[in-house]
Design a protein around this motif. Structure first.
Motif, PDB file in Angstrom:
ATOM      1  N   SER A  72       0.835  -1.194   0.000  1.00 26.44           N
ATOM      2  CA  SER A  72       0.000   0.000   0.000  1.00 26.44           C
ATOM      3  C   SER A  72       0.869   1.242   0.000  1.00 26.44           C
ATOM      4  O   SER A  72       1.855   1.328   0.727  1.00 26.44           O
ATOM      5  CB  SER A  72      -0.903   0.002   1.237  1.00 26.44           C
ATOM      6  OG  SER A  72      -1.610   1.211   1.340  1.00 26.44           O
ATOM      7  N   GLU A  76      -3.007   5.937   1.329  1.00 29.08           N
ATOM      8  CA  GLU A  76      -4.079   5.460   0.460  1.00 29.08           C
ATOM      9  C   GLU A  76      -5.088   4.557   1.167  1.00 29.08           C
ATOM     10  O   GLU A  76      -6.288   4.616   0.872  1.00 29.08           O
ATOM     11  CB  GLU A  76      -3.505   4.692  -0.735  1.00 29.08           C
ATOM     12  CG  GLU A  76      -2.881   5.573  -1.797  1.00 29.08           C
ATOM     13  CD  GLU A  76      -2.535   4.786  -3.035  1.00 29.08           C
ATOM     14  OE1 GLU A  76      -2.515   5.407  -4.120  1.00 29.08           O
ATOM     15  OE2 GLU A  76      -2.288   3.570  -2.934  1.00 29.08           O
ATOM     16  N   ASN A  77      -4.601   3.711   2.039  1.00 23.81           N
ATOM     17  CA  ASN A  77      -5.444   2.666   2.601  1.00 23.81           C
ATOM     18  C   ASN A  77      -5.470   2.696   4.127  1.00 23.81           C
ATOM     19  O   ASN A  77      -4.656   3.362   4.768  1.00 23.81           O
ATOM     20  CB  ASN A  77      -4.964   1.301   2.107  1.00 23.81           C
ATOM     21  CG  ASN A  77      -5.018   1.182   0.596  1.00 23.81           C
ATOM     22  OD1 ASN A  77      -5.886   1.765  -0.050  1.00 23.81           O
ATOM     23  ND2 ASN A  77      -4.080   0.448   0.032  1.00 23.81           N
ATOM     24  N   ASN A 149      -8.357  -1.721   1.453  1.00 26.48           N
ATOM     25  CA  ASN A 149      -8.032  -0.913   0.277  1.00 26.48           C
ATOM     26  C   ASN A 149      -9.079   0.183   0.110  1.00 26.48           C
ATOM     27  O   ASN A 149     -10.244  -0.110  -0.171  1.00 26.48           O
ATOM     28  CB  ASN A 149      -7.987  -1.785  -0.973  1.00 26.48           C
ATOM     29  CG  ASN A 149      -6.798  -2.726  -0.977  1.00 26.48           C
ATOM     30  OD1 ASN A 149      -5.858  -2.564  -0.208  1.00 26.48           O
ATOM     31  ND2 ASN A 149      -6.837  -3.715  -1.844  1.00 26.48           N
ATOM     32  N   GLN A 152      -6.538   3.257  -3.146  1.00 28.23           N
ATOM     33  CA  GLN A 152      -5.561   2.698  -4.071  1.00 28.23           C
ATOM     34  C   GLN A 152      -6.225   2.329  -5.408  1.00 28.23           C
ATOM     35  O   GLN A 152      -7.230   1.634  -5.448  1.00 28.23           O
ATOM     36  CB  GLN A 152      -4.918   1.452  -3.452  1.00 28.23           C
ATOM     37  CG  GLN A 152      -3.757   0.904  -4.249  1.00 28.23           C
ATOM     38  CD  GLN A 152      -2.983  -0.155  -3.476  1.00 28.23           C
ATOM     39  OE1 GLN A 152      -3.279  -0.442  -2.328  1.00 28.23           O
ATOM     40  NE2 GLN A 152      -1.973  -0.736  -4.104  1.00 28.23           N
TER      41      GLN A 152
END
Length: 267
Positions: A72, A76-77, A149, A152
């Motif tokens: 990652s 983003e996550n 997620n 992403q």
């Protein structure tokens, strides 16, 4: 912990009433969570259930196997580990998986579709992985490591056809993904609900079990053993669901069998 800050309650709502500790960059939130409990015990302080070790970037995140890394980019996550005092409601990993699945469902509700759970610890959408869960224990505390997620959009070549995210799903209906903070707050509430012993999770899980009533190959044993290419001891059967204690039920030529350790492979 070095470079760790406690996020003020007004910035992240935690229904457990427990603190959220944040590191901009870390090796692993699982390691951070264990350090939180060790430091608390040294000081004689209490670790509240639902305490969170959160990171902006995790450079050594892992799955059930050392070779299976959680990849990652920074920011983003959602990468975090939740801490609970043993004992916890069972089956714990399944309850955490349901909480994660319901969290994704909350944000993709406008698609009129829902996520599925691949036994024992993956959350999928259209067969692509959105999240992995790793639960560990030191005897006193239970640690639920999760990677979700969120934003992403680009994945490494080796998992490009196997992974997805909220950003990818919501882009198809012209919506932007939520922030990591928003996802964490929904997940915390779902976890709070799942930690209630009286929560009737069985019916919901039955609707979310990936490949339910389909023929699969099952490799009994530990994850490390099953990561090898050899498939000795494999069992072929129809996936019929899960027991109340989290065991996987397969209908084989010899009748129904329940497994508690292993991995599903698909035909």
């Amino acid at each position: 912990m070095e470079n760790t800050v406690e996020i003020p309650e007004k910035e992240i709502t935690n229904p457990f009433g427990a603190p959220v500790f944040y590191k901009e960059e870390t090796e692993s939130t699982m390691t951070d969570a264990r350090e939180i409990t060790r430091n608390a015990e040294k000081k004689g302080s209490v670790v509240l259930p639902g305490t969170v070790a959160l990171a902006g970037f995790q450079n050594s995140g892992r799955g059930r196997l050392p070779a299976r890394k959680w990849v990652s980019a920074a920011g983003e996550n959602l990468m975090c580990t939740f801490i609970f005092k043993a004992p916890v409601p069972q089956p714990f990993t399944i309850r955490v998986g349901l909480a994660v699945s319901r969290t994704f469902d909350y944000f993709i509700r406008d698609t009129a579709e829902t996520t599925e759970i691949k036994w024992p610890n993956d959350v999928l959408f259209h067969g692509k992985k959105l999240s992995g869960i790793l639960c560990e224990s030191d005897g006193r505390f239970i640690y639920a490591g999760t990677g979700l997620n969120v934003s992403q959009k680009v994945f490494p070549p080796e998992i490009r056809g196997k992974a997805s995210s909220l950003a990818v799903i919501l882009n198809q209906i012209g919506k932007q993904p939520p922030s990591v903070r928003e996802v964490l707050e929904v997940l915390l509430q779902e976890l709070k609900d799942m930690m209630d012993e009286s929560y009737s999770w069985e019916t919901e899980l039955g609707k979310k079990t990936y490949k339910l009533n389909e023929t699969v190959i099952f490799l009994p044993g530990t994850a490390a053993e099953n990561d090898k290419s050899a498939a000795s001891g494999q069992v072929k059967g129809i996936l019929r669901g899960m027991e109340k204690n989290g065991g996987l039920i397969l209908e084989t030529e010899e009748g129904l069998k329940t497994f508690y350790s292993g991995e599903i492979r698909f035909l």
